[in-house]
Every structure is written in C-alpha cells, then in structure tokens.
Design a protein around this motif. Sequence first.
Motif, PDB file in Angstrom:
ATOM      1  N   THR A  26       0.786  -1.257  -0.014  1.00  0.00           N
ATOM      2  CA  THR A  26      -0.165   0.105   0.303  1.00  0.00           C
ATOM      3  C   THR A  26       0.877   1.252   0.060  1.00  0.00           C
ATOM      4  OG1 THR A  26      -1.696  -1.386   1.249  1.00  0.00           O
ATOM      5  CG2 THR A  26      -1.853   1.224   1.088  1.00  0.00           C
TER       6      THR A  26
ATOM      7  N   GLU B 299      -2.991  -4.132  -4.756  1.00  0.00           N
ATOM      8  CA  GLU B 299      -3.122  -2.765  -4.738  1.00  0.00           C
ATOM      9  C   GLU B 299      -2.111  -2.276  -5.740  1.00  0.00           C
ATOM     10  OE1 GLU B 299      -3.220  -1.033  -0.784  1.00  0.00           O
ATOM     11  OE2 GLU B 299      -4.899  -2.387  -0.537  1.00  0.00           O
TER      12      GLU B 299
ATOM     13  N   ASP C 221      -7.319   8.983  -7.682  1.00  0.00           N
ATOM     14  CA  ASP C 221      -7.865   7.389  -7.739  1.00  0.00           C
ATOM     15  C   ASP C 221      -6.730   6.686  -6.849  1.00  0.00           C
ATOM     16  OD1 ASP C 221     -10.073   5.466  -8.616  1.00  0.00           O
ATOM     17  OD2 ASP C 221      -7.937   4.650  -9.388  1.00  0.00           O
TER      18      ASP C 221
ATOM     19  N   LYS D  37      -7.010   7.563  -3.194  1.00  0.00           N
ATOM     20  CA  LYS D  37      -8.148   7.129  -2.633  1.00  0.00           C
ATOM     21  C   LYS D  37      -8.179   5.558  -2.489  1.00  0.00           C
ATOM     22  CE  LYS D  37     -11.637   6.089  -5.333  1.00  0.00           C
ATOM     23  NZ  LYS D  37     -12.842   6.400  -6.303  1.00  0.00           N
ATOM     24  N   HIS D  38      -7.559   4.650  -3.170  1.00  0.00           N
ATOM     25  CA  HIS D  38      -7.499   3.378  -2.803  1.00  0.00           C
ATOM     26  C   HIS D  38      -6.445   2.893  -1.800  1.00  0.00           C
ATOM     27  CE1 HIS D  38      -9.716   3.104  -6.734  1.00  0.00           C
ATOM     28  NE2 HIS D  38     -10.168   1.652  -6.457  1.00  0.00           N
TER      29      HIS D  38
ATOM     30  N   GLU E  17      -6.222  -5.773  -0.037  1.00  0.00           N
ATOM     31  CA  GLU E  17      -7.184  -6.688  -0.916  1.00  0.00           C
ATOM     32  C   GLU E  17      -6.867  -8.172  -0.922  1.00  0.00           C
ATOM     33  OE1 GLU E  17      -9.301  -5.348  -4.129  1.00  0.00           O
ATOM     34  OE2 GLU E  17      -8.858  -3.531  -3.780  1.00  0.00           O
TER      35      GLU E  17
END
Length: 301
Positions: A89, A155, A206, A209-210, A248
């Motif tokens: 991340t 990610e 974007d 945000k993730h 994820e």
Amino acid sequence: MGKTLATKDAVSARMREVRRVLWVVLLLNLAVAAAKYAYGALSGSASMQADGIHSVFDSFGNVVGLIGIALASRPADESHPYGHAKFETYASLAIGVLLLLAALEVGTSAVGKLVAGSYTAEVTPVSFVVMVGTLIINIGVTAYERRCGKRLKSEVLAADANHTLSDAFVSIGVIAGLVAVALGFPMADPLMALVVTVAILVTAFDVFKHALATLSDRARIPEDDLRAAALSVTGVRDAHQVRTRGTEGEVYADLHVLVAPEMTVGEAHGLSEQVEAAVQARFPNIVDVLVHIEPDDGHKD
C-alpha cells in the motif's frame, strides 16, 4: 499448522507473481517512454515530450512497486506480527506522489510554452506512427496488468494499471493535438499537454483513494457474506461482530460465533477451526481468522 503453512505459501506465490508482472510492465513502459520522448524532442512537440515524461514516471512507478513488493513479501516477525503486507500500500502511495511530480513537470512546461508563445511542434507521418504504436502497447499493458491485479488482488498492480490507462488516454489526447497542429493550430500542442496534466492529477487522486482505504482499515468483505460462511458450519447458531481489514490480497478477519451453551471446550475449539476453514475456503484472500466462541444464552457480548 498445515493450514498456516499453506496460507504462507499462497501469499509467497502471489507476491512472486506480482513481482513478475511488474518486471514485464517495467520493460514495456521503458520502451514506450523512450520512443515518445525521443521523437518528441526531435520534432519539438511539447505534448509528445510530456507524454514521454508521463511514461517515464510509469516506469519509476514500476520500480517503486518492485521495492514495495520486496518489503511486503517479508514474513511476520516480532515487530510486525501481522506481516508486512501494507508496504504494498505504501508503494502505491509513492506511485501517487510520482504522479503529482509528473503533473508538475508536464504542466509547468506547457504553461511556459503558452506564455512564451513558443509553438515548435513539427508534425510528420512518423509522429503518428510513434504515437499510435505506443498507444496500442499501452492499451495492451493496461489490460494485462488490470487482469493480473484483479486476479492477484494487488493494490500495486491496480494502481499501476490505472496509471498506464491514463497514459493511454493521454496518448489519444496527444494524437488529437498533433492533428490540430497539422491543420494549422500550433497552440493545440501545449494545450493538449495541459490535458495531460489534468489526466495525471485524476489518476493520482484515484491511487490515493484506494491506498487510503487500506490504511484507514476499511472493511474488505461484506459482513453478511462472511457471516453466511460461518453459519454454513453445523453447530453455529449465529455470528456477530464481524470485522475485516488489511489489503485486498491479505485480509484479516475476526468474528464472534454463538454455540450451544452445553458445548465442551474441546468441541467449541473444534468448531472454531471448522469456521476458520469455511471462511478461508470461501474467501481465499483471508490469511487469518480469529473466532471468538460465545454461548447462545441470550447475551451477545
């Protein structure tokens, strides 16, 4: 013990696959960047050079991703008992920062040309060959990386795929600018470079945000879906306080399970292992499940 080992092996295999994809994309991005920037410099096209710079930052993003995956692949230790998965991340956040720097570089160059009234782009058939060829490569890379990102729940790959997709859209804008220059509108070249800047900023948003969804411990699996997996085990009367977090690709889950009050400790322990197995079978991206057993006596703590 066997189940834990199998989970670790699956995580390691996933990380190796992500690393392989990043290497493939890195080589392709470097080839695309070199082609666009070199010809943009030769022809004096600001938008082609801007697009080339964007592709270079795509390549830097791949390098950052490789570093992040190397760190994320390290096993859990005393100081990181939940492992190092969030380094993936952090790598995606770094890609977002690189995007912001790219936007600054491209936007500054475009504004400078507009202010100075310096429109030097020369459009030739080769310009279109270079841009269309690199556009096709970008679209192919995006499709490949996005497919791998979804399959591996990565990610970094998802962020990088969006990055490469923005590069494809930018290339379309550059082609439109070259057409306008060929038709007698030289100002279109730096104007399209500004469009490049906006596209990069949107992509950066974007990515951030993730990444922030993971760092803020956003729920990864719908509560009802995980609860249904627990209820599929015979002996489970109900489940509540269902929580998930993590990346994820590596999700941590915990839940409270209600069982018959007369169940022995040994039976309850066996049931909890069945619940763990059922949950992980339904959601392979869950690497750890914590089950808290409660007697179904009318109280839910």
